[in-house]
Design a protein around this motif. Structure first.
Motif, PDB file in Angstrom:
ATOM      1  N   SER A   8       0.833  -0.908   0.208  1.00 37.48           N
ATOM      2  CA  SER A   8       0.091  -0.167   0.491  1.00 37.48           C
ATOM      3  C   SER A   8       0.536   1.198  -0.492  1.00 37.48           C
ATOM      4  O   SER A   8       0.378   2.278   0.086  1.00 37.48           O
ATOM      5  N   ALA A   9       2.084   1.087   0.393  1.00 38.59           N
ATOM      6  CA  ALA A   9       3.143   2.453   0.257  1.00 38.59           C
ATOM      7  C   ALA A   9       3.161   3.349  -1.125  1.00 38.59           C
ATOM      8  O   ALA A   9       2.830   2.007  -2.346  1.00 38.59           O
ATOM      9  N   GLU A  10       3.174   4.270  -1.242  1.00 32.76           N
ATOM     10  CA  GLU A  10       4.327   5.027  -2.461  1.00 32.76           C
ATOM     11  C   GLU A  10       5.174   4.671  -3.003  1.00 32.76           C
ATOM     12  O   GLU A  10       6.194   4.499  -2.307  1.00 32.76           O
ATOM     13  N   VAL A  11       5.141   3.641  -4.153  1.00 34.82           N
ATOM     14  CA  VAL A  11       6.452   3.112  -4.796  1.00 34.82           C
ATOM     15  C   VAL A  11       7.003   4.688  -5.440  1.00 34.82           C
ATOM     16  O   VAL A  11       6.615   5.367  -6.670  1.00 34.82           O
ATOM     17  N   ILE A  12       8.453   5.315  -5.258  1.00 33.87           N
ATOM     18  CA  ILE A  12       8.934   5.999  -6.413  1.00 33.87           C
ATOM     19  C   ILE A  12      10.214   5.731  -7.104  1.00 33.87           C
ATOM     20  O   ILE A  12      11.562   5.024  -6.048  1.00 33.87           O
ATOM     21  N   PRO A  13      10.274   5.224  -7.760  1.00 34.15           N
ATOM     22  CA  PRO A  13      11.903   4.646  -9.148  1.00 34.15           C
ATOM     23  C   PRO A  13      12.386   6.015  -8.972  1.00 34.15           C
ATOM     24  O   PRO A  13      11.642   6.896  -9.549  1.00 34.15           O
ATOM     25  N   MET A  14      13.799   5.219  -8.936  1.00 32.01           N
ATOM     26  CA  MET A  14      14.650   6.668  -9.240  1.00 32.01           C
ATOM     27  C   MET A  14      15.463   6.187  -9.985  1.00 32.01           C
ATOM     28  O   MET A  14      16.333   5.751  -9.275  1.00 32.01           O
ATOM     29  N   ILE A  15      15.434   6.601 -11.466  1.00 31.16           N
ATOM     30  CA  ILE A  15      16.851   5.993 -11.478  1.00 31.16           C
ATOM     31  C   ILE A  15      18.201   6.554 -11.850  1.00 31.16           C
ATOM     32  O   ILE A  15      18.208   8.122 -11.748  1.00 31.16           O
ATOM     33  N   GLN A  44       5.110   1.257 -14.961  1.00 28.98           N
ATOM     34  CA  GLN A  44       5.165   2.329 -14.443  1.00 28.98           C
ATOM     35  C   GLN A  44       5.261   3.398 -15.349  1.00 28.98           C
ATOM     36  O   GLN A  44       5.532   3.319 -16.234  1.00 28.98           O
ATOM     37  N   GLU A  45       4.408   4.581 -15.564  1.00 27.90           N
ATOM     38  CA  GLU A  45       4.336   5.803 -16.648  1.00 27.90           C
ATOM     39  C   GLU A  45       5.449   5.932 -16.282  1.00 27.90           C
ATOM     40  O   GLU A  45       5.526   6.313 -15.003  1.00 27.90           O
ATOM     41  N   PRO A  46       5.864   6.073 -17.374  1.00 30.41           N
ATOM     42  CA  PRO A  46       7.387   7.547 -17.236  1.00 30.41           C
ATOM     43  C   PRO A  46       7.550   8.721 -16.530  1.00 30.41           C
ATOM     44  O   PRO A  46       8.386   9.319 -15.843  1.00 30.41           O
ATOM     45  N   ILE A  47       6.415   8.881 -16.859  1.00 32.01           N
ATOM     46  CA  ILE A  47       6.093  10.286 -15.476  1.00 32.01           C
ATOM     47  C   ILE A  47       6.257  10.238 -14.709  1.00 32.01           C
ATOM     48  O   ILE A  47       6.584  11.296 -13.424  1.00 32.01           O
ATOM     49  N   GLN A  48       6.134   9.022 -13.647  1.00 29.57           N
ATOM     50  CA  GLN A  48       6.247   9.037 -12.230  1.00 29.57           C
ATOM     51  C   GLN A  48       7.604   8.210 -11.744  1.00 29.57           C
ATOM     52  O   GLN A  48       7.692   8.419 -10.978  1.00 29.57           O
ATOM     53  N   ILE A  49       8.092   8.227 -13.046  1.00 28.79           N
ATOM     54  CA  ILE A  49       9.163   7.873 -12.573  1.00 28.79           C
ATOM     55  C   ILE A  49      10.437   9.072 -12.456  1.00 28.79           C
ATOM     56  O   ILE A  49      10.906  10.271 -13.674  1.00 28.79           O
ATOM     57  N   GLU A  50      11.541   9.334 -11.170  1.00 23.07           N
ATOM     58  CA  GLU A  50      12.261  10.206 -11.028  1.00 23.07           C
ATOM     59  C   GLU A  50      13.780   9.903 -11.777  1.00 23.07           C
ATOM     60  O   GLU A  50      13.440   8.848 -11.448  1.00 23.07           O
ATOM     61  N   LYS A  51      14.576  11.060 -11.640  1.00 22.68           N
ATOM     62  CA  LYS A  51      15.918  10.946 -11.744  1.00 22.68           C
ATOM     63  C   LYS A  51      16.202  11.238 -10.206  1.00 22.68           C
ATOM     64  O   LYS A  51      16.682  12.451 -10.220  1.00 22.68           O
ATOM     65  N   LEU A  52      17.501  10.577  -9.820  1.00 17.71           N
ATOM     66  CA  LEU A  52      17.557  10.525  -8.635  1.00 17.71           C
ATOM     67  C   LEU A  52      18.845  11.580  -9.065  1.00 17.71           C
ATOM     68  O   LEU A  52      18.661  12.713  -8.071  1.00 17.71           O
TER      69      LEU A  52
END
Length: 354
Positions: A93-100, A113-121
């Motif tokens: 149930s957590a918020e998942v934040i992929p950071m590439i 996941q949609e690219p707009i929801q992926i962040e760059k570290l």
């Protein structure tokens, strides 16, 4: 009872320094998230306790965390444990934040996941969006996030981490074709290595057996035992070389060579081939007595060596299966270099005497 965790960080152990920077400068340094509320398997203060089943600890942390960070680098993509954590993170149930982290990009990240929801570290705008999510999910009062402090820590994190990556570059990821090619080369190398080891062992055995031989016939027998080429294959290789050498001569000259080598009392009447005889005489291939002149030129010396090489082979103590193969291949030709049929059928030559 499992300790309540606010933030779970999924990462590769090879990226420890990068994650340490993220925790020290962003989570704890800029946003004041307590270290005790962060679960990270490689960072001091956030590690799994000694003696604890690491799988249960990870599962508990995933289930209780409010935010799951996926720090996705080339090292992360190569880790089976990390990829399992990535999959597990999406079902909580957590918020998942992929950071590439480059060279990973939106196309190669491999998350559902949609690219707009992926962040760059290492992108400052991405970090600003992450700050907003953390503030909302963890109920961090706006008063605790000082703008100047956030900006300074954010820039320090980006600069420090970029410098670290510059000095510790990620290995270039292989595409599928490169990987398959390397696997094939590895298999070929292993096959070659195995063959060389076997050949070395055979040579060692050959040397040991040769130490105890008493006569030449034993040597021939032992050499044949360890040879990859059969006697008949060796015979055919010798006849082919001799055939190629003889083919450069006119049939009347081949007839003279046969007469000379076989010591045959053959009368050469070749007035019709006066031009060919004069040419051979001028080149010292024959003499005025109509005999082959083996010792005069390099070409004739080479021919004599080939004749002697084949003759020596035919004088060896050859096995019965060789005789069977010879008779099957050359029905009428005798096994003798002094015979015209042998030169015609086995060596493939045409001989003129007149």
């Amino acid at each position: 009872m499992a300790k309540k965790i606010d933030i779970f960080i999924s990462h590769s152990g090879k990226d420890k320094q990068i994650v340490d920077n993220f925790i020290d400068l962003i989570l704890h340094g800029a946003l004041s998230v307590p270290i005790s509320k962060i679960f990270c398997t490689s960072t001091d203060g956030t590690k799994i306790k000694s003696g604890t089943d690491w799988r249960n600890s990870i599962l508990d942390a995933l289930q209780t965390a409010k935010i799951n960070f996926l720090i996705i680098s080339p090292n992360y993509k190569e880790s089976e444990v990390c990829m399992n954590e990535m999959g597990a993170g999406w079902v909580t149930s957590a918020e998942v934040i992929p950071m590439i982290i480059e060279p990973i990009n939106y196309k190669t990240v491999g998350v559902i996941q949609e690219p707009i929801q992926i962040e760059k570290l290492l992108d400052e705008k991405s970090l600003d969006r992450v700050r907003d999510i953390l503030q909302e999910k963890l109920n961090i009062p706006t008063s605790e996030i000082k703008s100047d402090r956030w900006t300074a820590k954010k820039k320090e994190f980006v600069i420090k981490t970029k410098n670290y990556i510059k000095d510790n570059e990620f290995k270039k990821p292989l595409d599928r074709d490169e990987f398959d090619e390397l696997i094939q080369e590895k298999e070929e190398f292993e096959t070659t290595l195995t063959k060389l080891i076997e050949e070395k062992s055979e040579l060692e055995n050959l040397v040991e057996e040769l130490k105890n031989v008493k006569d030449k016939s034993e040597i021939d027998s032992i050499v044949r035992k360890y040879s990859d080429t059969s006697d008949f294959e060796e015979f055919e290789a010798l006849t082919k070389k001799l055939d190629e050498a003889l083919t450069s001569f006119h049939p009347i000259i081949v007839g003279i060579i046969f007469k000379t080598y076989a010591y045959k009392d053959i009368n050469i009447e070749a007035l019709a081939y006066r031009e060919q005889l004069d040419e051979a005489l001028a080149n010292d291939f024959i003499n005025e007595d109509m005999e082959a002149n083996f010792g005069k030129t390099r070409k004739m010396q080479k021919l004599e060596l080939l004749l002697e090489e084949l003759s020596s082979f035919m004088q060896k103590d050859l096995p019965s299966d060789f005789e069977e193969q010879f008779e099957q291949e050359y029905e009428d030709a005798p096994f003798s270099m002094d015979n015209k049929l042998f030169w015609e059928d086995v060596l493939g030559q045409t001989l003129y005497f007149s």
